[in-house]
Design a protein around this motif. Structure first.
Motif, PDB file in Angstrom:
ATOM      1  N   ALA C 336       2.257  18.642   1.564  1.00  0.00           N
ATOM      2  CA  ALA C 336       1.282  18.339   0.521  1.00  0.00           C
ATOM      3  C   ALA C 336       1.976  18.177  -0.832  1.00  0.00           C
ATOM      4  O   ALA C 336       1.696  17.238  -1.582  1.00  0.00           O
ATOM      5  N   GLY C 339       3.781  14.967  -0.879  1.00  0.00           N
ATOM      6  CA  GLY C 339       2.839  13.858  -1.034  1.00  0.00           C
ATOM      7  C   GLY C 339       2.434  13.676  -2.477  1.00  0.00           C
ATOM      8  O   GLY C 339       2.435  12.557  -3.012  1.00  0.00           O
ATOM      9  N   ALA C 340       2.090  14.802  -3.125  1.00  0.00           N
ATOM     10  CA  ALA C 340       1.692  14.732  -4.536  1.00  0.00           C
ATOM     11  C   ALA C 340       2.839  14.178  -5.369  1.00  0.00           C
ATOM     12  O   ALA C 340       2.630  13.319  -6.238  1.00  0.00           O
ATOM     13  N   ILE C 342       5.339  12.238  -4.424  1.00  0.00           N
ATOM     14  CA  ILE C 342       5.542  10.804  -4.176  1.00  0.00           C
ATOM     15  C   ILE C 342       4.447  10.001  -4.881  1.00  0.00           C
ATOM     16  O   ILE C 342       4.699   8.958  -5.474  1.00  0.00           O
ATOM     17  N   GLY C 343       3.207  10.521  -4.826  1.00  0.00           N
ATOM     18  CA  GLY C 343       2.095   9.840  -5.491  1.00  0.00           C
ATOM     19  C   GLY C 343       2.330   9.718  -6.979  1.00  0.00           C
ATOM     20  O   GLY C 343       2.138   8.649  -7.573  1.00  0.00           O
ATOM     21  N   ALA C 346       4.930   7.190  -7.480  1.00  0.00           N
ATOM     22  CA  ALA C 346       4.444   5.826  -7.258  1.00  0.00           C
ATOM     23  C   ALA C 346       3.672   5.333  -8.481  1.00  0.00           C
ATOM     24  O   ALA C 346       3.836   4.191  -8.923  1.00  0.00           O
ATOM     25  N   ALA C 347       2.816   6.215  -9.028  1.00  0.00           N
ATOM     26  CA  ALA C 347       2.040   5.829 -10.204  1.00  0.00           C
ATOM     27  C   ALA C 347       2.964   5.565 -11.390  1.00  0.00           C
ATOM     28  O   ALA C 347       2.779   4.594 -12.137  1.00  0.00           O
ATOM     29  N   SER C 350       4.628   2.293 -10.921  1.00  0.00           N
ATOM     30  CA  SER C 350       3.687   1.205 -11.152  1.00  0.00           C
ATOM     31  C   SER C 350       3.491   0.979 -12.655  1.00  0.00           C
ATOM     32  O   SER C 350       3.459  -0.149 -13.131  1.00  0.00           O
ATOM     33  N   ARG C 351       3.386   2.086 -13.396  1.00  0.00           N
ATOM     34  CA  ARG C 351       3.225   1.970 -14.849  1.00  0.00           C
ATOM     35  C   ARG C 351       4.439   1.308 -15.472  1.00  0.00           C
ATOM     36  O   ARG C 351       4.325   0.464 -16.371  1.00  0.00           O
ATOM     37  N   HIS C 353       6.556  -0.639 -14.059  1.00  0.00           N
ATOM     38  CA  HIS C 353       6.532  -2.038 -13.637  1.00  0.00           C
ATOM     39  C   HIS C 353       5.650  -2.853 -14.591  1.00  0.00           C
ATOM     40  O   HIS C 353       6.030  -3.923 -15.065  1.00  0.00           O
ATOM     41  N   GLN C 354       4.490  -2.296 -14.917  1.00  0.00           N
ATOM     42  CA  GLN C 354       3.572  -2.982 -15.831  1.00  0.00           C
ATOM     43  C   GLN C 354       4.191  -3.134 -17.219  1.00  0.00           C
ATOM     44  O   GLN C 354       4.083  -4.181 -17.851  1.00  0.00           O
ATOM     45  N   ASP C 355       4.841  -2.077 -17.677  1.00  0.00           N
ATOM     46  CA  ASP C 355       5.479  -2.132 -19.004  1.00  0.00           C
ATOM     47  C   ASP C 355       6.536  -3.224 -19.042  1.00  0.00           C
ATOM     48  O   ASP C 355       6.628  -3.985 -20.012  1.00  0.00           O
ATOM     49  N   THR C 356       7.337  -3.277 -17.990  1.00  0.00           N
ATOM     50  CA  THR C 356       8.399  -4.285 -17.936  1.00  0.00           C
ATOM     51  C   THR C 356       7.785  -5.677 -18.006  1.00  0.00           C
ATOM     52  O   THR C 356       8.249  -6.542 -18.759  1.00  0.00           O
TER      53      THR C 356
END
Lengths: 450, 217, 361
Positions: C336, C339-340, C342-343, C346-347, C350-351, C353-356
């Motif tokens: 658990a 998992g947290a 990795i989550g 991942a977020a 992703s953030r 990635h968006q900034d780039t």
């Protein structure tokens, strides 16, 4: 496409104002290799994935219920017109690039990379066959706000140069001239003067100080200029300090509809700056659906902080005036039905206001089935009305609306959206119907008690 | 190690671990994405009320939509409730849960469970037929939809087979039943089955948004 | 004990010498037939075959075992058909029961093995240790494995009596320090000759099941139909649960929660108290024990599953069958947490990635 006036001339004579039907369509803007176009679309899709969009992307169970709520699907029977299917490339971008399992999807190629041909196919789905009316959200067991997601998907499509010809042309014109339909500040000023003379009403333009800034949609300026006179009549009747401003009058936002966020901001900021410049406490939005969503719900976010003034749709303003007694009206002895503009009612929350207005007028209101929240979209919103390619389906789809209205047996149809009115007019001509939609504002202005 | 011991031992431990790992991964991965502040003036600030309202309102389709979707809703409810009954009220299942969380409750008679299981299977099969027959859902459906269907129905079918002592020696069918459930656990976090969690968030989000805008939902 | 003599007697003769009446013999045959689910019309055939069958030579070897199996067979308080059956065979070697000891006993074993080579029936109880060359159990200086190897060579068939010789049993339980294996395992791995093998599992096995198997072998001269674990289907074809008189309570969802609650007193199902009846194949619920007096479930205790392979290592006897076997909760907690993490990662990715993208566009 440098000379937009000669390449994309406006057609102001037809019932529906747009650019003239293009002989050759340019549905791809800019020069870029296919790879780059796809990449641009995907990257811009990815930019929009915040928590809310992601939640919606994750929740869909592919039940297909949304198809039944969509007038496009109901009219065409084409499964591709299922609302959530319109987001397929957007969804793929999410799964591959932004979601928590993006690594898997990309590494194992579980969601294949979108091709430019697919994006071209989806141009029709994202622009021609979605008015962003939001009806599908209500049927969705997960209540996914598909309309908002379509709005987001349009951002990537615009950046990738994949906007339908006409919508791109009017949006570009709006950014350059200040109005998508040729209602430049000069035209606006001329028309105010004309309406002032014609209706013998005192007009206020470019006042330095005013409590109320009144805005207009270019559809009204070009096609229904009486709305300007009606607006003036009501405000004068109330004795308010108000003004039109040539530096901030255009309430339509084709930046938003076409998917260009920078243009959307430009268009909103003109009105915001004008209101601040004249110290307005209230900005009245005209009878236009998407204008309400653009400024009432997105304006502050474009501005980056809360707006220093109130924003009200004209129907809200009229309802409050009538309730407070500032507006006095004579009774109207007609049976009427009210067509809810999606962006004002379902997606804007100003559903009760027009009912209050019609109540104050004493009209015999005969609601359509599912009026308010469940109302069927007329099919003209979201920029669809400008696209010639979408005409056939739009006309077919309008039958739903006609049947709904006929079922009420009301004498008149009223609405508070000039774009809906255009669509009604166009369909009235096409279907040889004896009815069309009239302006709620006009009805109030015509029945003011002196 | 025989199949049953494997199913009840290492396979169970791994599948439960993967389940928790995956679920938290996916939930955190979504919840921690950017949230844009909304500066527009809200009509109502009781967003929680709206969220709860959204959750409740969407339990059943609006009147206008009922003729089109009520059949799917009924089938959906039958198999969801059926699954819940079978999972949470069959005594051996309760004992399984009690063994993990330490709390148990009363079960229902086996015959009732068997009938419920059969009805659940019938509803699931009907859902699949509908999915394939309807051009809209056929277009929307991908591997996830079909495989998730399979991993959902498989434990019910194998469970009934075990109960009926059909399809092989009891301990083997029981092992296959447990393994099929473990397949469900492993597949769950990486599939549409996550709607078990996301439906709350999704409905709540829209409900709060509607409340904010004053949309009468 | 019937000692060997040169004249080979038939079974019928031996039984008559023992004073068994014709009536008693037929009754035995009828019981055997019914136990083996044979039609009553088969009874005369069985009687005829048994009557004429030569008194068989039986060698009974004991390895890593507790003598419980032999106890089960012999500790009948009244003379039973099983005991008569045992009297009827020529039990040429049985460490516990035989009078001879030491070298005399070993000599008897070798004599029997030689004399009846290829004809004797080999009964084995106890598992065979193979670790460290089998030093963990020896008899007369020979390892069990060596003895087994020699004995198997000349056996017509082997009957593994009890769970230890059938499946390894308790000596094989984790961590199995002696490397105990079953007779079947030895045959499969080629360490002893492969002969027809019948596993009669149970800890101990039901006496009448053993005699039934022997009777079948003598009657038909062949191994009965066996299940996947090499057990005679007639006795191990159904689970305790299927034949349990408490089964209706299971179906109704009526369960005893403790050993002294109202449910227990009312004779409700013992599933929740850990009964392994549903996965245990044996004839306890039909033949019962002690001359048909009772069986564990009837006396108020759940089935332990003793006739199943590795029953000792399948979790607590008192944990319900449907419960999982958990190592520790730490593994789940770690999963658990991972998992947290990795989550969150991942977020964050992703953030970024968006900034780039935002920066580049």
């Amino acid at each position: 496409m440098n000379d937009i006036d000669t390449e994309h001339p406006l057609d102001l004579e037809s019932k529906r104002v747009s650019v003239k039907k293009p002989e050759k369509r340019y549905d791809m803007q800019g020069e870029m290799p296919d790879d780059k176009r796809v990449q641009t679309a995907m990257r811009n899709f990815v930019r929009d994935f915040g928590y809310i969009a992601a939640t919606y992307m994750e929740s869909c169970i592919h039940c297909g219920a949304c198809a039944h709520a969509c007038h496009f699907h109901e009219a065409s029977g084409d499964p591709r017109h299922t609302p959530i299917w319109k987001l397929e490339p957007f969804k793929q971008a999410y799964k591959r690039e932004a979601g928590p399992l993006a690594f898997f999807y990309k590494a194992l190629n579980l969601k294949h990379k979108v091709t430019v041909e697919e994006l071209q196919e989806w141009q029709e789905l994202i622009y021609d066959t979605c008015t962003m009316c939001g009806r599908c959200t209500l049927i969705c067991p997960m209540s996914i706000d598909i309309a908002t997601l379509v709005g987001m998907a349009r951002h990537g499509m615009f950046q990738a140069g994949l906007v339908p010809h006409e919508l791109w042309a009017v949006a570009e014109r709006a950014e350059r001239e200040g109005s998508p339909l040729g209602a430049t500040p000069k035209v606006f000023e001329d028309r105010i003067e004309w309406m002032g003379d014609e209706h013998d009403v005192e007009m206020h333009v470019d006042e330095d100080k005013a409590d109320v800034l009144v805005t207009m949609s270019s559809i009204e300026i070009q096609k229904y200029p009486e709305s300007m006179a009606a607006m003036a009549k009501v405000l004068n009747h109330m004795g308010l300090s108000w003004t039109f401003r040539t530096d901030g009058y255009e309430a339509t936002n084709f930046g938003m509809l076409s998917g260009n966020s920078a243009w959307q901001k430009d268009m909103s900021m003109k009105m915001i700056n004008a209101a601040i410049a004249c110290g307005a406490k209230l900005l009245i939005l005209p009878e236009c659906g998407h204008a309400y969503g653009a400024l009432r719900w997105s304006g502050a976010n474009m501005y980056g902080k809360p707006l220093p003034f109130e924003v009200k749709h004209i129907s809200e303003f009229l309802a409050e005036g009538l309730q407070s007694g500032q507006i006095k009206v004579n009774k109207v002895d007609r049976s009427v039905t009210y067509h809810d503009p999606c962006q004002v009612s379902r997606r804007g929350g100003a559903t009760e206001a027009p009912r209050v207005v019609l109540g104050a007028l004493g009209a015999d209101l005969r609601e359509m089935k599912g009026a308010g929240l469940m109302n069927w979209c007329c099919g003209g919103g979201g920029g669809v009305l400008t696209i010639h390619r979408a005409d056939d389906l739009r006309h077919k789809m309008f039958r739903i609306k006609m049947e709904q209205i006929e079922a009420t047996g009301a004498e008149d149809v009223l609405t508070a959206c000039s774009n809906c009115r255009q669509n009604f007019d166009d369909n009235q001509e096409y279907h040889h119907w004896d009815k069309t939609a009239h302006s709620l504002l006009d009805l109030v202005a015509d029945n003011l008690a002196e | 190690m025989d199949l049953l011991t494997f199913a009840r031992g290492p396979a169970l431990q791994w599948s439960v671990a993967i389940f928790f790992l995956g679920v938290l991964w996916r939930l955190f991965g979504v919840f921690l994405l950017r949230r844009k502040k909304d500066y527009s003036k809200p009509r109502s600030t009781h967003l929680w009320r709206g969220a709860v309202k959204g959750l409740i309102v969407h339990l059943w389709p609006y009147k206008e939509f009922r003729p089109k979707v009520v059949q799917s809703y009924i089938l959906g409810y039958i198999f969801h409730i059926g699954l819940a009954i079978v999972v949470f009220f069959f005594v051996p299942h309760i004992l399984f849960i009690k063994n993990i969380i330490g709390v148990g409750w009363g079960g229902l008679p086996n015959s009732f469970i068997y009938i419920t299981g059969a009805v659940t299977i019938a509803a699931l099969v009907a859902m699949l037929v509908k999915r394939i027959a309807n051009p809209v859902t056929r277009l929307l459906s991908n591997f996830d939809d079909y495989f998730s269907w399979f991993v959902t129905i498989a434990p019910v079918v194998t469970g009934l087979m075990a109960a009926a002592h059909w399809g092989g020696r009891y301990e083997h069918v029981l092992a296959v039943h447990i393994l099929s459930f473990e397949l469900l656990l492993v597949w769950f976090p990486f599939s549409k089955l996550m709607h078990t969690f996301f439906f709350v968030v999704s409905r709540g989000t829209t409900g709060a948004l509607y409340e904010r805008k004053g949309t009468s939902a | 004990m019937a000692k060997d003599d040169d004249k080979e007697q038939t079974l019928g003769e031996v039984l008559r010498q023992q004073g068994v009446s014709r009536r008693g013999f037929l009754k035995f045959c009828a019981t055997t037939a019914s136990l083996m689910a044979l039609p009553p019309s088969m009874v005369p055939a069985i009687a005829k075959a048994l009557d004429k069958a030569l008194r068989p030579s039986v060698i009974y070897l004991s390895f890593q075992e507790c003598t419980g199996c032999a106890e089960s067979l012999t500790r009948s308080h009244s003379p039973t058909l099983e005991s008569l059956m045992f009297n009827a065979i020529s039990l040429d070697y049985q460490e516990t029961l035989q009078a001879a000891a030491g070298t005399a006993a070993e000599a008897a074993l070798h004599d029997a093995m030689k004399k009846f080579h290829g004809k004797y029936l080999l009964l084995v109880d106890g598992s065979i240790p193979v670790k460290d060359d089998g030093v963990y159990s020896t008899i007369a200086g020979k390892t069990n494995l060596q003895i087994m190897k020699e004995a198997a060579e000349g056996a017509a068939a082997v009957v593994a009596v009890g769970t230890c010789s059938s499946f390894g049993g308790i000596p094989k339980a984790n961590p199995n320090p002696t490397g105990a294996v079953s007779v079947g395992d030895l045959m499969k791995s080629g360490q002893i000759a492969t002969k027809p093998l019948i596993n009669v599992s149970g800890c101990p096995p039901i006496p009448v099941v053993i005699t039934g198997v022997l009777a079948h072998y003598l009657t038909f001269g062949e191994v009965p139909a066996l299940d996947v674990h090499g057990r005679p289907k007639v006795f191990f074809g159904e689970t305790i649960h299927d034949r349990c008189y408490r089964r209706p309570f299971y179906d109704q969802g009526k369960f005893a929660k403790t050993f002294d609650d109202e449910g227990a007193r009312s004779g409700w199902c013992l599933y929740e108290l850990g009964c392994k009846g549903p996965t245990t194949y044996n004839a306890c619920a039909t033949t019962k024990w002690n001359g048909g007096v009772s069986f564990p479930v009837e006396s108020g205790h759940g089935c332990l599953g003793c006739s199943e392979p590795d029953f000792w290592d399948k979790g607590s006897f008192y944990a319900p069958l449907s419960t999982g076997h958990w190592g520790t909760a730490e593994g789940i907690a770690a999963a658990a947490a991972a998992g947290a993490a990795i989550g969150i990662g991942a977020a964050a990715m992703s953030r970024r990635h968006q900034d780039t993208i935002s920066k580049e566009e």
